[in-house]
Design a protein around this motif. Structure first.
Motif, PDB file in Angstrom:
ATOM      1  N   PHE A   1       0.817  -1.213   0.000  1.00 18.47           N
ATOM      2  CA  PHE A   1       0.000   0.000   0.000  1.00 18.47           C
ATOM      3  C   PHE A   1       0.853   1.266   0.000  1.00 18.47           C
ATOM      4  O   PHE A   1       0.373   2.331  -0.397  1.00 18.47           O
ATOM      5  N   ASP A   2       2.118   1.141   0.384  1.00 21.78           N
ATOM      6  CA  ASP A   2       3.074   2.217   0.164  1.00 21.78           C
ATOM      7  C   ASP A   2       3.273   2.425  -1.340  1.00 21.78           C
ATOM      8  O   ASP A   2       3.326   3.566  -1.821  1.00 21.78           O
ATOM      9  N   THR A   3       3.365   1.331  -2.085  1.00 21.46           N
ATOM     10  CA  THR A   3       3.501   1.426  -3.542  1.00 21.46           C
ATOM     11  C   THR A   3       2.289   2.105  -4.155  1.00 21.46           C
ATOM     12  O   THR A   3       2.409   2.958  -5.047  1.00 21.46           O
TER      13      THR A   3
ATOM     14  N   LEU B   1      15.843  -5.184   1.704  1.00 19.58           N
ATOM     15  CA  LEU B   1      14.596  -5.784   2.178  1.00 19.58           C
ATOM     16  C   LEU B   1      13.426  -5.348   1.298  1.00 19.58           C
ATOM     17  O   LEU B   1      12.565  -6.163   0.944  1.00 19.58           O
ATOM     18  N   ARG B   2      13.374  -4.052   0.948  1.00 13.77           N
ATOM     19  CA  ARG B   2      12.333  -3.585   0.034  1.00 13.77           C
ATOM     20  C   ARG B   2      12.390  -4.363  -1.277  1.00 13.77           C
ATOM     21  O   ARG B   2      11.366  -4.826  -1.790  1.00 13.77           O
TER      22      ARG B   2
ATOM     23  N   LEU C   1      -0.090  -2.666  -9.779  1.00 13.06           N
ATOM     24  CA  LEU C   1       1.113  -2.496  -8.953  1.00 13.06           C
ATOM     25  C   LEU C   1       2.103  -3.640  -9.169  1.00 13.06           C
ATOM     26  O   LEU C   1       2.608  -4.252  -8.221  1.00 13.06           O
ATOM     27  N   ASP C   2       2.398  -3.920 -10.426  1.00 12.25           N
ATOM     28  CA  ASP C   2       3.234  -5.078 -10.786  1.00 12.25           C
ATOM     29  C   ASP C   2       4.706  -4.760 -10.523  1.00 12.25           C
ATOM     30  O   ASP C   2       5.469  -4.419 -11.438  1.00 12.25           O
ATOM     31  N   THR C   3       5.122  -4.900  -9.283  1.00 14.06           N
ATOM     32  CA  THR C   3       6.501  -4.570  -8.925  1.00 14.06           C
ATOM     33  C   THR C   3       7.528  -5.524  -9.525  1.00 14.06           C
ATOM     34  O   THR C   3       8.623  -5.070  -9.881  1.00 14.06           O
TER      35      THR C   3
ATOM     36  N   LEU D   1       9.494   3.155  -6.373  1.00 10.23           N
ATOM     37  CA  LEU D   1       9.908   1.915  -5.714  1.00 10.23           C
ATOM     38  C   LEU D   1      10.488   2.168  -4.321  1.00 10.23           C
ATOM     39  O   LEU D   1      10.707   1.221  -3.564  1.00 10.23           O
ATOM     40  N   GLY D   2      10.734   3.432  -3.993  1.00  8.78           N
ATOM     41  CA  GLY D   2      11.262   3.751  -2.671  1.00  8.78           C
ATOM     42  C   GLY D   2      12.723   3.377  -2.492  1.00  8.78           C
ATOM     43  O   GLY D   2      13.181   3.228  -1.357  1.00  8.78           O
TER      44      GLY D   2
END
Length: 412
Positions: A63-65, A324-325, A378-380, A408-409
């Motif tokens: 949900f951050d994304t 980790l992200r 949101l296909d990371t 992506l942070g």
């Protein structure tokens, strides 16, 4: 209650669009866009009786994304998250360990804040403990009682200082007067719901209930349990009504996205939405979104099982939070997957390659591809592949670096 510091959010050339997100209620990808200029998001928070594990981190990163994609699309965002700081699991853990339940909650909330800040998670605008909203929650329960959408059931083991009744939500009556219908979000039948309800805090066999699936709204005070005076007697709120009231108070009648882990889909989100709709006559959310479960050693990572990979322990061991992200972003947010010994080395190597990539001439094609990947649910994993391809092709442009940072942070 204070949340945690917000990470830097850089400016990126151009802009994206509102994403398509899978909606559990319609079983389809829908545009996660607000009715106006501000997107609203409610994500269920922790019950603070143990440390943040990677299953938690995966949910809040999902949900951050979403927040990052919304901001890139030009929307303002208002985000609310609760803390269930009075509930049976917390009280049971405190009793087991011989500690004060409030002290245990405070310590775990501090640890959660620290983990979220380290991971670069955008904090909620409203970070609300249930114990901060006892009175408005009780008022909402009283309103449901007055409108015939709730009822009292005798609590034989209640404390002498209570009125001796628990209060339950009447699912049949609510379905007659609100947009909510039983099963609308989970798409489960009542027969499918019953065993899940019993496993996840429900009490289908409780004597005095009108329907086996009616959820608890207010628990009358019991000896040795925390309780508060209220318009519906001394006691404390039930699980689902807490989130409904906090979401309504902080975000209004219909939030853009109601989110959380897939283990909350039923009964928690189903009945939180029911409670909210019964109070307002409006749908609780435009989109109901859920993240998958993270397993470890063959079972879902959970506090109750104790098979946790804790963010704080990885950080204490010197693991770069950016890795980790990346380890979490390598899996689609809706997928169930398992953390293995290879997860972290793979992410660390990806981070090394990205950081070592030379600067490339400015161009927007890769940035557009990054945005398009995230636009589609949101296909990371696809977004990481875009960056990997750019690195292999010769390097990262300044525009793409800023996109990686915002979307992506990952600050390189």
């Amino acid at each position: 209650m204070d949340a945690w510091p917000s990470p830097a959010l850089p400016a990126v050339p151009g802009h994206g669009v509102a994403p398509l997100v899978y909606d559990s209620a319609s079983d389809a990808l829908v545009a996660a866009e607000p009715a106006g200029e501000t997107a609203t998001l409610y994500v269920c928070g922790i019950t603070p009786y143990d440390a943040t594990h990677l299953g938690h981190a995966a949910t809040y990163l999902a949900f951050d994304t979403l927040q990052r994609v919304w901001r890139d699309a030009g929307y303002a965002v208002r985000y609310a998250q609760n803390i269930t700081d009075v509930d049976d699991p917390l009280l049971e853990r405190a009793a087991r360990d011989g500690v004060d339940w409030q002290a245990l909650a405070a310590a775990e909330i501090d640890g959660f804040r620290s983990d979220m800040a380290a991971l670069g998670i955008i904090p909620p605008d409203a970070y609300v403990a249930v114990t901060e909203r006892i009175e408005p929650t009780a008022v909402a329960v009283a309103e449901l009682l007055a409108n015939g959408l709730a009822y009292r059931a005798t609590a034989d083991d209640a404390s002498d200082d209570s009125d001796g009744f628990d209060v339950y939500f009447d699912t049949t009556a609510a379905a007659d007067v609100s947009p909510w219908r039983l099963g609308q979000e989970s798409r489960l039948t009542p027969d499918e719901m019953l065993p899940i309800f019993a496993e996840r805090g429900g009490d289908p066999t409780r004597v005095g209930k009108r329907n086996e699936l009616d959820p608890l709204l207010w628990r009358a005070a019991r000896p040795g349990e925390p309780s508060w005076d209220s318009p519906v007697g001394r006691g404390r709120p039930g699980w689902h009504i807490e989130c409904a009231v906090i979401a309504l108070n902080e975000l209004g009648e219909t939030v853009t996205v109601l989110g959380g882990g897939s283990d909350l889909l039923f009964p928690h989100h189903e009945f939180s939405a029911a409670n909210a709709s019964a109070l307002t006559g409006e749908p609780a959310a435009r989109v109901y979104a859920h993240s998958g479960m993270v397993a470890y050693r063959g079972e879902k990572m959970s506090k109750s099982l104790g098979n946790l990979v804790k963010v704080s322990e990885l950080r204490a061991a010197g693991v770069d939070p950016r890795a980790l992200r990346l380890a979490l972003l390598a899996h689609h947010y809706r997928d169930d997957w398992e953390w293995t010994d290879a997860s972290l080395p793979t992410a660390l190597e990806r981070l090394r390659r990205w950081r070592a990539a030379p600067s490339a001439p400015g161009e927007y094609a890769a940035l557009a591809e990054l945005r398009e990947a995230l636009h589609h649910d949101l296909d990371t994993p696809a977004a990481l592949a875009v960056v990997d391809a750019a690195v292999e092709a010769g390097g990262l442009s300044p525009e793409l670096r800023s996109g990686i940072h915002l979307l992506l942070g990952i600050e390189l």
